[in-house]
Design a protein around this motif. Sequence first.
Motif, PDB file in Angstrom:
ATOM      1  N   LYS A   1     129.540 -79.679 -42.197  1.00 17.66           N
ATOM      2  CA  LYS A   1     130.372 -80.754 -42.732  1.00 17.66           C
ATOM      3  C   LYS A   1     131.757 -80.819 -42.117  1.00 17.66           C
ATOM      4  CE  LYS A   1     131.985 -82.532 -47.218  1.00 17.66           C
ATOM      5  NZ  LYS A   1     132.030 -82.271 -48.694  1.00 17.66           N
ATOM      6  N   HIS A   2     132.316 -79.674 -41.746  1.00 16.53           N
ATOM      7  CA  HIS A   2     133.720 -79.643 -41.333  1.00 16.53           C
ATOM      8  C   HIS A   2     133.924 -79.286 -39.862  1.00 16.53           C
ATOM      9  CE1 HIS A   2     134.694 -80.255 -45.481  1.00 16.53           C
ATOM     10  NE2 HIS A   2     134.205 -79.092 -45.867  1.00 16.53           N
ATOM     11  N   GLY A   3     132.868 -79.213 -39.083  1.00 21.77           N
ATOM     12  CA  GLY A   3     133.013 -79.034 -37.645  1.00 21.77           C
ATOM     13  C   GLY A   3     133.280 -77.624 -37.169  1.00 21.77           C
ATOM     14  N   TYR A   4     133.011 -76.628 -37.995  1.00 17.56           N
ATOM     15  CA  TYR A   4     133.196 -75.238 -37.574  1.00 17.56           C
ATOM     16  C   TYR A   4     132.020 -74.776 -36.721  1.00 17.56           C
ATOM     17  CZ  TYR A   4     137.279 -74.404 -40.535  1.00 17.56           C
ATOM     18  OH  TYR A   4     138.533 -74.437 -41.081  1.00 17.56           O
ATOM     19  N   LYS A   5     132.247 -73.697 -35.960  1.00 19.84           N
ATOM     20  CA  LYS A   5     131.223 -73.119 -35.107  1.00 19.84           C
ATOM     21  C   LYS A   5     130.841 -71.746 -35.637  1.00 19.84           C
ATOM     22  CE  LYS A   5     134.247 -73.638 -31.790  1.00 19.84           C
ATOM     23  NZ  LYS A   5     135.180 -74.654 -32.309  1.00 19.84           N
ATOM     24  N   PHE A   6     129.559 -71.441 -35.634  1.00 18.02           N
ATOM     25  CA  PHE A   6     129.111 -70.122 -36.075  1.00 18.02           C
ATOM     26  C   PHE A   6     129.577 -69.070 -35.068  1.00 18.02           C
ATOM     27  CE2 PHE A   6     125.920 -66.749 -35.567  1.00 18.02           C
ATOM     28  CZ  PHE A   6     125.990 -66.169 -36.813  1.00 18.02           C
ATOM     29  N   ALA A   7     130.077 -67.951 -35.585  1.00 17.88           N
ATOM     30  CA  ALA A   7     130.491 -66.855 -34.715  1.00 17.88           C
ATOM     31  C   ALA A   7     129.657 -65.602 -34.949  1.00 17.88           C
ATOM     32  CB  ALA A   7     131.975 -66.544 -34.922  1.00 17.88           C
ATOM     33  N   ALA A   8     129.488 -65.209 -36.221  1.00 18.57           N
ATOM     34  CA  ALA A   8     128.739 -63.984 -36.508  1.00 18.57           C
ATOM     35  C   ALA A   8     128.383 -63.957 -37.992  1.00 18.57           C
ATOM     36  CB  ALA A   8     129.565 -62.746 -36.144  1.00 18.57           C
ATOM     37  N   SER A   9     127.514 -63.031 -38.345  1.00 17.89           N
ATOM     38  CA  SER A   9     127.241 -62.756 -39.756  1.00 17.89           C
ATOM     39  C   SER A   9     126.961 -61.277 -39.912  1.00 17.89           C
ATOM     40  CB  SER A   9     126.060 -63.593 -40.284  1.00 17.89           C
ATOM     41  OG  SER A   9     124.861 -63.265 -39.611  1.00 17.89           O
ATOM     42  N   ALA A  10     127.116 -60.797 -41.136  1.00 22.95           N
ATOM     43  CA  ALA A  10     126.976 -59.370 -41.391  1.00 22.95           C
ATOM     44  C   ALA A  10     125.509 -58.956 -41.388  1.00 22.95           C
ATOM     45  CB  ALA A  10     127.629 -59.011 -42.727  1.00 22.95           C
ATOM     46  N   ARG A  11     125.270 -57.703 -41.071  1.00 23.33           N
ATOM     47  CA  ARG A  11     123.945 -57.114 -41.185  1.00 23.33           C
ATOM     48  C   ARG A  11     123.959 -56.114 -42.333  1.00 23.33           C
ATOM     49  NH1 ARG A  11     124.036 -56.168 -35.284  1.00 23.33           N
ATOM     50  NH2 ARG A  11     124.372 -53.996 -35.781  1.00 23.33           N
ATOM     51  N   PRO A  12     122.911 -55.959 -43.093  1.00 22.04           N
ATOM     52  CA  PRO A  12     121.675 -56.736 -43.007  1.00 22.04           C
ATOM     53  C   PRO A  12     121.836 -58.123 -43.631  1.00 22.04           C
ATOM     54  CG  PRO A  12     121.533 -55.233 -44.840  1.00 22.04           C
ATOM     55  CD  PRO A  12     122.840 -54.927 -44.151  1.00 22.04           C
TER      56      PRO A  12
ATOM     57  N   GLY B   1     126.847 -53.857 -39.700  1.00 23.38           N
ATOM     58  CA  GLY B   1     127.202 -54.369 -38.389  1.00 23.38           C
ATOM     59  C   GLY B   1     127.313 -55.881 -38.428  1.00 23.38           C
ATOM     60  N   LEU B   2     127.455 -56.466 -37.250  1.00 22.20           N
ATOM     61  CA  LEU B   2     127.578 -57.910 -37.133  1.00 22.20           C
ATOM     62  C   LEU B   2     126.641 -58.406 -36.039  1.00 22.20           C
ATOM     63  CD1 LEU B   2     131.415 -57.870 -37.392  1.00 22.20           C
ATOM     64  CD2 LEU B   2     130.030 -59.356 -38.827  1.00 22.20           C
ATOM     65  N   ARG B   3     126.095 -59.575 -36.254  1.00 25.36           N
ATOM     66  CA  ARG B   3     125.259 -60.201 -35.230  1.00 25.36           C
ATOM     67  C   ARG B   3     125.736 -61.635 -35.046  1.00 25.36           C
ATOM     68  NH1 ARG B   3     120.976 -63.409 -36.892  1.00 25.36           N
ATOM     69  NH2 ARG B   3     120.846 -63.763 -39.135  1.00 25.36           N
TER      70      ARG B   3
ATOM     71  N   ASP C   1     134.473 -47.273 -34.484  1.00 28.93           N
ATOM     72  CA  ASP C   1     133.997 -48.523 -35.079  1.00 28.93           C
ATOM     73  C   ASP C   1     133.515 -48.348 -36.517  1.00 28.93           C
ATOM     74  OD1 ASP C   1     134.485 -49.723 -32.674  1.00 28.93           O
ATOM     75  OD2 ASP C   1     132.398 -49.687 -31.997  1.00 28.93           O
ATOM     76  N   ALA C   2     133.217 -47.113 -36.910  1.00 32.65           N
ATOM     77  CA  ALA C   2     132.605 -46.868 -38.220  1.00 32.65           C
ATOM     78  C   ALA C   2     133.458 -47.392 -39.365  1.00 32.65           C
ATOM     79  CB  ALA C   2     132.330 -45.373 -38.400  1.00 32.65           C
ATOM     80  N   ALA C   3     134.761 -47.124 -39.325  1.00 36.76           N
ATOM     81  CA  ALA C   3     135.647 -47.572 -40.407  1.00 36.76           C
ATOM     82  C   ALA C   3     135.700 -49.082 -40.485  1.00 36.76           C
ATOM     83  CB  ALA C   3     137.048 -46.990 -40.205  1.00 36.76           C
ATOM     84  N   LEU C   4     135.712 -49.734 -39.321  1.00 42.81           N
ATOM     85  CA  LEU C   4     135.770 -51.194 -39.283  1.00 42.81           C
ATOM     86  C   LEU C   4     134.494 -51.800 -39.857  1.00 42.81           C
ATOM     87  CD1 LEU C   4     137.103 -53.826 -38.430  1.00 42.81           C
ATOM     88  CD2 LEU C   4     136.204 -53.465 -36.133  1.00 42.81           C
ATOM     89  N   LEU C   5     133.358 -51.219 -39.524  1.00 44.80           N
ATOM     90  CA  LEU C   5     132.086 -51.761 -39.982  1.00 44.80           C
ATOM     91  C   LEU C   5     131.902 -51.618 -41.486  1.00 44.80           C
ATOM     92  CD1 LEU C   5     129.681 -50.662 -37.116  1.00 44.80           C
ATOM     93  CD2 LEU C   5     130.524 -52.951 -37.625  1.00 44.80           C
ATOM     94  N   LYS C   6     132.579 -50.688 -42.101  1.00 47.34           N
ATOM     95  CA  LYS C   6     132.471 -50.523 -43.552  1.00 47.34           C
ATOM     96  C   LYS C   6     132.930 -51.771 -44.294  1.00 47.34           C
ATOM     97  CE  LYS C   6     132.830 -45.485 -43.990  1.00 47.34           C
ATOM     98  NZ  LYS C   6     133.659 -44.359 -44.504  1.00 47.34           N
TER      99      LYS C   6
ATOM    100  N   PRO D   1     121.461 -65.583 -43.778  1.00 49.39           N
ATOM    101  CA  PRO D   1     122.710 -64.992 -43.285  1.00 49.39           C
ATOM    102  C   PRO D   1     123.626 -64.567 -44.433  1.00 49.39           C
ATOM    103  CG  PRO D   1     122.192 -66.974 -42.060  1.00 49.39           C
ATOM    104  CD  PRO D   1     121.228 -66.929 -43.208  1.00 49.39           C
ATOM    105  N   TYR D   2     124.245 -63.406 -44.257  1.00 46.96           N
ATOM    106  CA  TYR D   2     125.135 -62.855 -45.276  1.00 46.96           C
ATOM    107  C   TYR D   2     126.541 -62.719 -44.700  1.00 46.96           C
ATOM    108  CZ  TYR D   2     127.262 -59.266 -48.266  1.00 46.96           C
ATOM    109  OH  TYR D   2     128.118 -58.559 -49.073  1.00 46.96           O
ATOM    110  N   PHE D   3     127.531 -63.194 -45.451  1.00 40.81           N
ATOM    111  CA  PHE D   3     128.951 -63.050 -45.100  1.00 40.81           C
ATOM    112  C   PHE D   3     129.233 -63.597 -43.690  1.00 40.81           C
ATOM    113  CE2 PHE D   3     132.606 -59.815 -46.023  1.00 40.81           C
ATOM    114  CZ  PHE D   3     133.404 -60.873 -46.448  1.00 40.81           C
ATOM    115  N   PRO D   4     128.920 -64.878 -43.424  1.00 40.37           N
ATOM    116  CA  PRO D   4     129.113 -65.423 -42.075  1.00 40.37           C
ATOM    117  C   PRO D   4     130.583 -65.576 -41.695  1.00 40.37           C
ATOM    118  CG  PRO D   4     127.548 -66.749 -43.350  1.00 40.37           C
ATOM    119  CD  PRO D   4     128.257 -65.842 -44.320  1.00 40.37           C
ATOM    120  N   LEU D   5     130.827 -65.456 -40.404  1.00 32.86           N
ATOM    121  CA  LEU D   5     132.129 -65.729 -39.798  1.00 32.86           C
ATOM    122  C   LEU D   5     131.993 -67.009 -38.988  1.00 32.86           C
ATOM    123  CD1 LEU D   5     135.051 -64.872 -38.876  1.00 32.86           C
ATOM    124  CD2 LEU D   5     133.925 -63.703 -36.959  1.00 32.86           C
TER     125      LEU D   5
END
Length: 357
Positions: free
Chosen positions: A103-114, A257-259, A247-252, A216-220
């Motif tokens: 609706k607002h013209g955003y682009k998909f970048a990533a989403s959380a795993r799982p 992770g992110l895909r 990277d471990a602290a960031l991924l928490k 998708p969960y928690f999309p960016l």
Amino acid sequence: MRTTLNFRGPLLLALLLSAAIGGARAQEALTLGISEGTSGGLDHAQVIAKYQGLADTIGKSIKRKVQVVFVREFAQLEEGMATGRLDLVMARPSDYPARGVTKHGYKFAASARPDGNCLIVVRKDSPYKTLNDARGKRWVFPETAAYMTKFCTAELRDRGIVLATENVKYVREQAAITFFLDNKFADVGGIASYSGPAKSLDKNGFRVLHKSMPQPYFPLIAGKRVTEAEVAKIQATLTALGNAPEDAALLKTVGAGLRGGEPGAAGEVADLAGWGLGSKRAALKSVHGGTPETSGSAATVAGLCALTIHGWTQPSSFSPTASAPPRRPASRCASEAQARRTSTASRHRARRSRSGA
């Protein structure tokens, strides 16, 4: 006589202008709006502390400063996307980023795993073995406006179970669902795979009767001030996280992770907006009167089919005597529902394979 042209001056000027523009762009800060939904429980300072590392990683990948903003209210999130004030958005529930894309013209970048799933759960001693066994039983879900209730409703619809014709109770918290089941106030419940109750189902005496297709969960998502090239760099950086100990602290902050860069990932987020996460309950009530959960008439079923098959939503000026969705014979409605289920199963086979469902 030969004339020699001197390009050094103009060339130098062009290079200086290019560097100045690039430097100005690098100094232009981007805003990353974070929404953890109703279950977050953090204040503004805590959200900044939690997600600034992610913002810095994104910024480093595209050589731009990224600042975190906590978006507490869903209305603010919607407004921030509509106006483009939020350059990047990472939000749950996932239907908000889905609308940002469609609706607002955003682009998909990533989403959380799982990915996220709707889990249909029962007590361990329940006699039910399949979803068909749960027809006509007592269901319990989160409140009607909750993302997971919409998610589960759409999943069950595609499996041939219309909640509008079932005996359904709605509760405020997902923890109350297992309470209802444990105390035999309900027979079947729906919860999110990433919820607190889902983490201890077996320990607390419950089992999964059905696991939905993953979503998708928690999309960016990225707005208009972030270029396609920058989105590609962000995706490459975020999907590579996990290869280094730091990277471990960031991924928490986001999960396992992110895909984002693989084929079809962007389409999965966009699919959410059309899959059935938009509310049609008010429209159904306006067409037929009464409460959708308890209305079991043939007209209600036919109307629900019309709403869910074609994605019809209630106009702001809708009245029961005008603009109602077209009715079709029940046989045609049933055949279209079957066709929709077949199409959905085919479209999401890769997701089921990925999740092991």
